[in-house]
Design an enzyme around this catalytic site. Structure first.
Site, PDB file in Angstrom:
ATOM      1  CB  CYS A  80      34.141  34.527  35.510  1.00 44.76           C
ATOM      2  SG  CYS A  80      34.091  36.045  35.892  1.00 44.76           S
ATOM      3  CG  HIS A 181      32.629  33.593  39.853  1.00 46.85           C
ATOM      4  ND1 HIS A 181      33.825  32.848  39.389  1.00 46.85           N
ATOM      5  CD2 HIS A 181      32.459  34.737  39.303  1.00 46.85           C
ATOM      6  CE1 HIS A 181      34.579  33.894  39.028  1.00 46.85           C
ATOM      7  NE2 HIS A 181      33.959  35.116  38.960  1.00 46.85           N
ATOM      8  CD  GLU A 183      33.738  29.495  41.089  1.00 41.79           C
ATOM      9  OE1 GLU A 183      34.165  30.547  40.587  1.00 41.79           O
ATOM     10  OE2 GLU A 183      33.041  28.843  40.332  1.00 41.79           O
TER      11      GLU A 183
END
Length: 205
Positions: A80, A181, A183
């Site tokens: 990001c 992202h 994650e």
């Protein structure tokens, strides 16, 4: 293998660390420049303001170690804001970034709902080990108001449309970065972290 996540009070560090742990890593989350120097795999996450992030990195004496690490062609993953900070300049406050990738960080066009938040597809334009096994047009999770616009498009590994097409994945040798992202992106996101760790091991780390 030593996996280092850079802590400069500007990232969703716990989520990144948990994702890495779930694919078998024991990440070191740190703001210590010496830990960056000794890393075998380095991850720069980030959310929020580009100028504030640059000030936070500078105050911790992290900018030169990051630049030296990447210049040594060692495995690096930006996430990001960690992608945007690689460029020369950001329109946010007309502030300088790290200058590792030539180009500017631009605000998403007027008329769009900003931030761009939620799931969107990534059209991959090149093959890279970090994206191995990820189907084209897979969906990933985004939260951002600005986007990276590299001057040279050879490194643009993936694009996403949100009003305009923008660079959502970048890859150049051992440097890889995503606007989305991983994650927060379910199985495909975890696969990217798994691939990055495998790539780092294969790079001789």
């Amino acid at each position: 293998m030593k996996v280092v996540v850079i802590d400069y009070q500007s990232g969703n560090l716990r989520s990144v660390a948990k994702a890495l742990e779930s694919v078998g890593a024991c990440p070191v989350v740190t703001e210590d420049p010496a830990e960056v120097d000794s890393a075998d795999a380095l991850i720069l996450p980030g959310v929020g303001s580009g100028p504030a992030a640059m000030k936070a990195l500078e105050s911790r004496n992290l900018i030169l170690p990051i630049k030296n690490y990447i210049a040594d062609a060692r495995p690096f993953l930006g996430v990001c804001l960690g992608l945007q900070l690689l460029l020369d300049q950001t329109e946010e406050g007309d502030a300088p970034c790290m200058g590792i990738v030539q180009g500017r960080v631009k605000r998403l066009p007027a008329g769009l709902k900003v931030p761009h938040m939620g799931w969107n597809s990534v059209d991959f334009r090149m093959q890279h080990p970090v994206f191995h096994g990820i189907p084209d047009s897979s969906h990933f999770y985004f939260v951002h108001s600005y986007y990276a616009a590299p001057d040279i498009t050879d490194g643009v590994a993936g694009t996403t449309n949100y009003g305009i097409p923008f660079c959502s994945a970048y890859a150049r040798d051992n440097l890889v970065a995503t606007q989305f992202h991983p994650e927060k992106s379910s199985a495909n996101g975890l696969q990217i972290y798994r691939n990055f760790l495998d790539f780092a091991r294969g790079s001789g780390s």
